[in-house]
Design a protein around this motif. Structure first.
Motif, short mmCIF file in Angstrom:
data_model
loop_
_atom_site.label_atom_id
_atom_site.label_comp_id
_atom_site.label_asym_id
_atom_site.label_seq_id
_atom_site.Cartn_x
_atom_site.Cartn_y
_atom_site.Cartn_z
N THR A 296 65.59 -20.07 -60.63
CA THR A 296 66.29 -20.94 -59.70
C THR A 296 67.33 -20.15 -58.91
O THR A 296 67.63 -18.99 -59.21
CB THR A 296 66.99 -22.09 -60.45
N ASN A 297 67.89 -20.80 -57.89
CA ASN A 297 68.93 -20.16 -57.10
C ASN A 297 70.17 -19.84 -57.94
O ASN A 297 70.90 -18.89 -57.65
CB ASN A 297 69.33 -21.06 -55.92
N ARG B 40 69.35 -30.20 -53.83
CA ARG B 40 68.34 -29.54 -53.01
C ARG B 40 68.50 -28.03 -53.03
O ARG B 40 67.55 -27.29 -53.20
CB ARG B 40 68.41 -30.07 -51.58
N ARG B 41 69.71 -27.55 -52.83
CA ARG B 41 69.98 -26.11 -52.85
C ARG B 41 71.16 -25.83 -53.75
O ARG B 41 72.27 -25.54 -53.29
CB ARG B 41 70.25 -25.60 -51.44
N VAL B 42 70.94 -25.92 -55.04
CA VAL B 42 72.00 -25.70 -56.01
C VAL B 42 72.14 -24.20 -56.26
O VAL B 42 71.18 -23.52 -56.58
CB VAL B 42 71.68 -26.43 -57.33
N ARG B 43 73.35 -23.69 -56.11
CA ARG B 43 73.62 -22.27 -56.33
C ARG B 43 74.61 -22.05 -57.47
O ARG B 43 74.80 -20.90 -57.90
CB ARG B 43 74.16 -21.62 -55.05
N ARG B 44 75.25 -23.12 -57.94
CA ARG B 44 76.19 -23.02 -59.06
C ARG B 44 75.97 -24.20 -60.00
O ARG B 44 75.61 -25.28 -59.57
CB ARG B 44 77.64 -23.01 -58.55
N LEU C 135 71.76 -16.14 -58.14
CA LEU C 135 73.16 -15.86 -57.86
C LEU C 135 73.80 -15.10 -59.01
O LEU C 135 74.62 -14.20 -58.79
CB LEU C 135 73.90 -17.18 -57.61
N GLU C 136 73.42 -15.42 -60.24
CA GLU C 136 73.96 -14.70 -61.39
C GLU C 136 73.45 -13.26 -61.41
O GLU C 136 74.16 -12.35 -61.85
CB GLU C 136 73.56 -15.42 -62.68
N MET C 137 72.23 -13.03 -60.95
CA MET C 137 71.67 -11.67 -60.93
C MET C 137 72.18 -10.83 -59.76
O MET C 137 71.88 -9.63 -59.68
CB MET C 137 70.14 -11.73 -60.87
N SER C 138 72.92 -11.43 -58.85
CA SER C 138 73.42 -10.68 -57.68
C SER C 138 74.71 -9.91 -57.98
O SER C 138 75.31 -9.35 -57.07
CB SER C 138 73.67 -11.64 -56.51
#
Length: 591
Positions: free
Chosen positions: A312-313, A235-239, A317-320
């Protein structure tokens, strides 16, 4: 040059004549194209002349990230294109499922009935998607969802073909071998959980036509449950590692359901070596299949994101990463703007989490929203020292410099190939608001000049014109909830710097004033933020600012230690030889 809409073969212009009659002037498409080509040639020649004089780069400024291909844009939202996708999907589903017939499948002896059943299922699936999801995305999302379902069915059919052509494999492998979580997992990550649940239901219904009659119920339950578990875990994948973990749990879920439906018999594991080999291979296929599905989906995501223009999230996260070239330059050349962007990112992320918006997108876009200030960092107050360059400029010129940072930011973002959503936030974070400080300063100067005119000290023709249009950002206004939140966070953070001795009540009043000023000016009419969500964002801003602007306790000095240092007597310096001689001589004279 602005875009011209040429309607098929003729363009009609209506001109009102002197007698009120309407005359219709028509020109052929070829003539219009000649005129446009000639105007474009003139424009290119002018830019070339300016470039020769060193007054231009010879290139046009890009101010938008919209696709330059009008045909692609029209196809994205065309109802006719959507109506074309639906029958193509139904035909391909029939080709995949109906025409694969074995002795154990449903209606294997009657092809017409199989086609009829498949078409009914396809119609139901299309109707359900059209009612539930059609208005939320363009045709590219429709292609993504239906294409994923078709690929899933191809993999399912391939697995059935392998099982049927391998006599040593049990028929139970028709359920255990296919990647049942493939389409639900892909759609959950790329298009959201609703699309994931839709694909889980769709592949379960169509897959029943490929299963033996006695296994239809067990396949339906297994496919639905496994698909729903995959959607819930992604649902909320960040990695990307989360996809591998989801694949592992998918394999465990499939294994448990296989035990429930007697596809794997644990009793045979202890009865004989042959049972250990057969049942052990089934367990390995199930568990490794889930892990392999997660790995394949993780590898396919970058290609699918690029193909369908989805972020995607995981990508956010990679762009942060703060080591981006622009952020490093911002930190070195405009440290005040860099700190401002970090605070805006914190405010926007917290508010986005409160209202259910994309918090990762808000953080990353906030990092880059003011990169246009790199061209003239000293003209922005957060980067200024003792000298303010605006003191020597007119308010109009100062406003032009301030407003230009939006277009400069868009240019930099396009040059460094930033995400299109970041570029949209850069364009929209000020909307079409007015640079109030310099606008009011210009009005004050106008009033002072009018007083001098009344006194006869100046000429009325020399009065400066003050037009709000010259002090207004070009826009557009925020078009997404995330863009609206970043716009609010930017204004709130800037206004908080003017608070003297901030208290919780002062902070709350300041936040409410800034937000209501934005709302009443119509800045959020297009970003789909409700008043309830704006209120939650205000509460989040107030809470975050209170924690950032808290006061410290004034620690008392350690009096005992200071008194102890004072009470210590310093030793007197020893007398020198000359002082001793002088003392003896004085004593002799006395005597």
């Amino acid at each position: 040059m602005d875009n011209f809409n040429v309607v098929n073969w003729h363009v009609s212009a209506y001109i009102v004549g002197p007698e009120g009659r309407i005359r219709v002037l028509s020109q052929s498409k070829r003539a219009i194209h000649r005129i446009l080509f000639f105007m474009g040639f003139i424009d290119a020649f002018k830019r070339w002349r300016l470039a020769e004089k060193g007054m231009s780069s010879g290139k046009k400024r890009r101010t938008t990230t919209a696709s330059e291909n009008a045909m692609v844009d029209s196809m994205e939202h065309s109802a006719w294109m959507k109506l074309l996708i639906y029958p193509i999907f139904a035909v391909l589903v029939c080709l995949i499922t109906v025409f694969y017939i074995s002795d154990q499948t449903l209606f294997h002896d009657n092809g017409i009935r199989r086609i009829f059943v498949c078409l009914i299922l396809a119609g139901a699936v299309i109707l359900f998607y059209h009612i539930r999801h059609s208005l939320k995305g363009g045709n590219s999302q429709v292609v993504l969802v239906y294409g994923g379902v078709l690929v899933h069915l191809v993999l399912l059919r391939a697995a059935c073909y392998v099982v049927d052509n391998n006599p040593s494999w049990d028929v139970d492998y028709r359920i255990l071998l296919p990647p049942l979580a493939f389409a639900p997992m892909v759609h959950s990550v790329l298009a959201g959980r609703h699309a994931g649940f839709f694909s889980a239901l769709s592949v379960s219904l169509f897959g029943c036509l490929l299963m033996p009659v006695q296994d239809i119920f067990s396949f339906m339950v297994t496919s639905l449950v496994v698909g729903c578990v995959a959607v819930a875990l992604t649902r909320r994948v960040r990695r990307r590692g989360s996809l591998l973990r989801a694949g592992f749990y998918v394999g465990v879920t499939t294994f448990l359901l296989a035990l429930v439906f007697d596809k794997i018999d644990l009793a045979l594991l202890t009865s004989s070596k042959e049972g250990v080999s057969v049942e052990g291979s089934k367990m390995a296929v199930v568990l490794m299949g889930g892990m392999l599905t997660g790995m394949v989906v993780s590898g396919l995501l970058p290609a699918l994101e690029s193909l369908f223009a989805i972020t995607t999230n995981i990508s956010w996260l990679e762009m942060s990463d703060l080591n981006h070239k622009l952020l490093r330059k911002l930190q070195l050349e405009a440290p005040g703007t860099y700190h401002h962007s970090m605070v805006v990112a914190t405010l926007a992320e917290s508010a986005a989490e409160e209202i259910g918006a994309n918090a990762a997108m808000c953080r990353v876009c906030s990092y880059f929203h003011d990169i246009g200030k790199l061209n003239k960092p000293e003209y922005f107050i957060e980067n200024q020292g003792d000298r303010n360059p605006h003191d020597t400029l007119t308010p109009t010129m100062s406003a032009i410099i301030i407003i230009a940072h939006v277009k400069d930011g868009v240019d930099m973002a396009i040059k460094h190939k930033l995400n299109p959503m970041i570029i949209e936030v850069i364009r929209e974070h000020h909307g079409d608001s007015v640079v109030r400080f310099f606008y009011h300063k210009a009005r004050e100067q106008r009033l002072e000049a009018e007083k001098k005119v009344d006194e006869g000290l100046e000429n009325r023709d020399d009065l400066p014109d003050v037009d709000a249009k010259n002090f207004r950002y070009p826009g557009p206004c925020p078009s997404s909830p995330e863009s609206g939140i970043i716009s609010l966070a930017d204004c709130v953070e800037s206004a908080s710097r003017s608070l003297k001795k901030p208290t919780p009540q002062k902070i709350r009043n300041m936040v409410n004033d800034v937000v209501m000023s934005k709302v009443t000016s119509g800045q959020f009419d297009e970003c789909a933020l409700t008043m309830g969500e704006i209120k939650k964002a205000c509460n989040s801003f107030s809470s975050t600012l209170r924690s950032m602007m808290h006061t410290r306790i004034d620690y008392p000095k350690d009096e005992e230690s200071s008194l102890g240092r004072k009470s210590q007597k310093t030793p007197e310096p020893a007398a020198t030889s000359s002082q001793v001689v002088e003392t003896e001589e004085a004593a002799e004279k006395k005597s």
